[in-house]
Structures are given as C-alpha cells and as structure tokens.
Design an enzyme around this catalytic site. Structure first.
Site, short mmCIF file in Angstrom:
data_model
loop_
_atom_site.label_atom_id
_atom_site.label_comp_id
_atom_site.label_asym_id
_atom_site.label_seq_id
_atom_site.Cartn_x
_atom_site.Cartn_y
_atom_site.Cartn_z
CG ASP A 62 0.81 -1.03 1.10
OD1 ASP A 62 1.51 -0.61 0.16
OD2 ASP A 62 0.02 -0.31 1.72
CG ASP A 63 5.32 -0.05 0.47
OD1 ASP A 63 4.71 0.10 -0.61
OD2 ASP A 63 5.56 0.89 1.25
CB CYS A 102 0.64 3.04 -2.85
SG CYS A 102 1.88 2.73 -1.58
CE LYS A 156 -2.01 2.18 0.27
NZ LYS A 156 -0.57 2.08 0.55
CG HIS A 158 -3.21 5.35 -1.71
ND1 HIS A 158 -1.88 5.02 -1.67
CD2 HIS A 158 -3.25 6.71 -1.60
CE1 HIS A 158 -1.14 6.10 -1.54
NE2 HIS A 158 -1.96 7.15 -1.50
CG HIS A 241 2.80 1.18 3.75
ND1 HIS A 241 2.99 2.27 4.56
CD2 HIS A 241 2.79 1.66 2.48
CE1 HIS A 241 3.10 3.36 3.81
NE2 HIS A 241 2.98 3.01 2.53
CG ASP A 313 1.48 -1.60 -3.18
OD1 ASP A 313 2.52 -2.16 -2.77
OD2 ASP A 313 1.00 -0.59 -2.62
CG ASN A 314 4.95 -0.13 -4.30
OD1 ASN A 314 3.92 0.54 -4.13
ND2 ASN A 314 5.75 -0.45 -3.29
CE LYS A 329 6.13 3.35 -1.43
NZ LYS A 329 5.43 3.40 -0.12
#
Length: 469
Positions: A62-63, A102, A156, A158, A241, A313-314, A329
């Site tokens: 994540d991130d 995300c 996650k 989301h 994250h 995810d990014n 991001k």
C-alpha cells in the site's frame, strides 16, 4: 512489441549510463532498474511447459514506491524476500497501477476496467459510505469462482462499506480485513474513529499489530488443504501506508489513538510523524511478512503450482524512494503510477528474468482470467489485455495505449512515448526510454505525435462517466 529489440537496447544503454554515474559516486543511482542486473536476462517465455490451472496469490503493498525495494534500486532498504521472489520469476520495470490512488486501482483490478467506468471508481479515493463496487458487477473473484476457484480476500478492501458493499457480496467466499482506506495499526480505528477489522461482515476484535494479523491469516489460508479446487487469495497489506507506526511503536500508536478519540479527523494522516528511517522499518517489515507467507506456501507443497503476483496499489508517498521518477501518489507522473511488479509461477515461468513491457493493472485481471479458465462478461468488456500469450507462449505483445485519468490530470503511454497534462493545463510529451524523469518536454518537436496521443486520451475519456461536480 515486435519493435522490441531496439527498444530494449536503448533501455540497456540508458541503464549503462546511469550505472556510470553511480560509479562516479551517486549512491542513489547505484542500481538502474531499467537494465537487467547480472542475475537477470530479458524475458522469454518457455512455451514448452505445461501445468494445471494455478492457485493465485495476489499480493498488494500500500503506497509502496517504485524504487522502494532493493531489487528496484533502494540503497537503504533491504528486501531479501521480495528480491528472492524477483530472482525466481519476472521483474517488470515498466509496470503501472490502474490509477494514482488506492480505491480506483482496486476497482481496476477487481473489474479489469478503467475506474471511470463505474460510479464508485470516480472517487479518488473512496472516503465515505455513499460509493462502492456494485455487487452486481462481475469481478476477478466472481468470474474465477464461477470457473471453480475458491476465493478469499485478506486485508484492505477500500471498495465500499457495509451494509451495501463488501468482498463477500462481490465474489469472495471469505473476507478478513478492513473496509476503509487506512487504519491505526493497533487499535484498528479508521479515519472517522470507527473500529475497522472484520471477519466476513462481523467485527473481529484483535488489537495486535495489523501486519502480523494479516500475515498469520494469509499463512493459514495458503497452508490449508483446498482439495482439488484451485484458489485465489487477494492479500492486501496496508503497509507501508500512513500512519507511520511500525511493529512495537505502542507509544506512538497510543498518541494517534488519543487524537482520533478527541475528534481530530486528520490524526491518521500523521503529518507530524514518520521519518525515512521509520518508513524503511515498515517496508522491511512488509518484506518479512511476504517472506512468511511464501514460506508457508512452500511448506504446503503448493509452491510450484501457485502464481504469485506482487505489486503496489499506486506510487509512493512522502518517504518513498522513487528515484529517478518524478511525482508520487495522486499524480499521473511516473512516480505516482509506476510500481514495482513481480510475477512468479515455477511450473510455467523461468526465473531470473526482467521485462520492460509497459503493462498496467487491468492487464493482470485479463491475464488471470485467461490463465484460470474464466471468461469475462460481455456486458462489461475488459479494458486490459491478457498477457498470458506473452508470458506463457512467447507471443509478441502488440503496441497499445495505456490510459489514465484523475481529476485535473491525464496521461497516455504508447510504446516509449507518454502524453501528460498536469494540473497546470499544459500538454507535454516525453520519451520515457530516454527520459524516465519526465524533464525533457518533446511536445514542440513532435506536434503530430502529441496530437495523436491527445486524441487517443480524449476518445477514451468520452466513453467514461463524468466526475460529479
């Protein structure tokens, strides 16, 4: 792309130039992730191999920034487990997320379509309970389940909140994790102060460090006897994250929780916390956690027949190491959407390889559906291209345009060229093979190409839902 041979050699030359600078003393450029390392060779499919349908372990960080793994160039972060995964499979240098934040990327993965095709995908990212992934929309999980797979999502989600949205309403047999975009790692409190750890659709109490819990759950899932059924596990870590809380940081956790309970709606953003060192600790913990899950997979005897996918995810956040990319991001500059991506399937794909093909999240949906023997619903056509022929049968990947749209920004990549318009409103053109940092605007020199790629973007944009006013 069949014009690949020259493109690869151009990139290799670029990598050699960067390496030369590193020798001169720029430690941050010591490993050029565009060029194959001594242990890697340019990708070539082994078309002679055969196997049964694989299990699919799809892991998202994540991130996590493009160069946050040591195999992608991080000089100060050690990720031995993910580096080993890359050596055992294929490391992609030009892989992208489906969006710059995300939840839109998760929409693009679960649906195989641009986020702007669905109302929930327009939120960048989802921040309230009014949006989500329509349970009637076919997903990677529902389509694979229809083809005989067991399905689970751990971590996650989301993509919407209860009571209307949930993984168990969108094709996953099992869900254990959080619904929102972020949570405090010990208390499991989300942005609005709500408790956010669930098993299925019921709250589940566990106040241990979240990454440990997810690692345990995932290790248990891959260790199970699934009988003759192949399985899909989406393992979505929240690490690294924000908030910047590592395993053992209980005092910092207590302070963030105090602020959340006092009504501070920005406490989880942790703008006054974190550091490069703390971020490094979190990334290395993610690596250890992935290593534990992979160890459990190996001990279960399923390693050979499991396709393992790892990506972010990014792009990375403020403590990420993204060199030499610009942006992070939320931006459609390279640093916001280019992500580390690794694929391993021992039964079918040789290890020690590197691919420079431009690919993005919806491609993996199409790929996994084909490999898993599932078909997309014709009512909801995919926007991704299956890479199964490229990965497994040695087919050339035809040149095509990768499309992105976020509020205030637009981008298209075709071959080595990228069309980009940022919030300043200026159309720009970059040759990424020569200029990954997006500093040399070629728009004045290539007006015809600029107009071509701009038209490609505008044609696709016209097919998508408009952003709400």
């Amino acid at each position: 792309m069949s014009p690949h041979t020259p493109a690869l050699s151009r990139r290799a030359l670029g990598g050699a130039a960067v390496a030369a600078v590193a020798v001169a003393g720029v430690g941050a450029m010591a490993l050029d992730a565009q060029a194959a390392s001594p242990r890697e060779t340019p990708f070539r499919a082994n078309a002679g191999r055969r196997s049964r349908r694989p299990n699919i372990l799809f892991i998202l960080g994540d991130d996590l920034g493009w160069a946050d793994l040591s195999s992608y160039g991080a000089p100060h972060i050690k990720t031995p487990n993910l580096d080993r995964l890359a050596r055992q499979g294929v490391r992609f240098t030009d892989a992208y997320s489906g969006s710059a934040t995300c939840s839109p990327t998760r929409f693009s993965l679960y649906t195989g379509r641009y986020p702007g095709r669905t109302k929930g995908g327009l939120a960048e990212p989802i921040a309230d309970r009014s949006d989500g992934l329509d349970p009637n929309h076919p997903t990677l999980a529902s389509l694979l389940r229809g083809a005989g797979y067991s399905t689970a999502l751990i971590g996650k989600w989301h993509c919407g909140y209860l009571p209307d949205y949930s993984p168990t309403r969108s094709g996953w047999d099992e869900f254990f994790g959080n619904f929102g975009g972020a949570l405090e790692y010990y208390s499991k409190l989300g942005l609005s102060g709500e408790y956010d750890l669930y098993e299925g659709d019921a709250e589940y109490k566990d106040l241990r460090y979240y990454t440990r819990i997810l690692t345990e759950r995932a290790s248990e899932y891959v260790s199970r006897d699934h009988g003759d059924k192949p399985w899909l596990l989406n393992l979505n870590f929240t690490t690294p994250h924000w908030p910047w809380i590592a395993d053992g940081d209980e005092e910092e956790s207590a302070e963030v929780v105090r602020r959340i309970k006092a009504g501070d709606r920005r406490a989880l953003f942790h703008n006054d916390g974190g550091s490069v060192e703390k971020y490094t600790e979190m990334v290395q913990d993610l690596d250890r956690s992935v290593g534990e899950v992979l160890k459990a997979l190996k001990e279960s005897g399923q390693e050979q027949d499991t396709l393992v996918f790892f990506a972010s995810d990014n792009g990375g956040e403020r403590f990420s190491f993204n060199w030499p990319l610009s942006g992070n991001k939320a931006s459609l500059q390279e640093g916001g959407i280019r992500v580390p991506t690794i694929v391993r399937w021992p039964a079918r794909i040789d290890g020690g390889q590197v691919s420079h093909e431009p690919v993005f999240t919806p491609d993996w949906t199409a790929t996994l559906l084909e490999i898993g023997g599932a078909r997309a619903d014709k009512t909801y056509p995919l926007d991704g291209t299956s890479l199964a022929g490229y990965l497994l049968r040695g087919e050339e990947l035809a040149e095509r345009a990768l499309f992105w749209r976020v509020r205030g920004e637009r981008a298209v990549r075709r071959g080595d060229w990228k069309y980009y318009r940022g919030k300043g409103g200026t159309d720009q053109l970059f040759n990424l093979a020569a200029d990954r940092r997006e500093q040399a605007d070629r728009a004045p020199d290539e007006p015809k190409l600029l107009a071509e790629l701009k038209a490609v973007w505008e044609k696709t944009d016209a097919e998508l839902l408009p952003y709400p006013a």
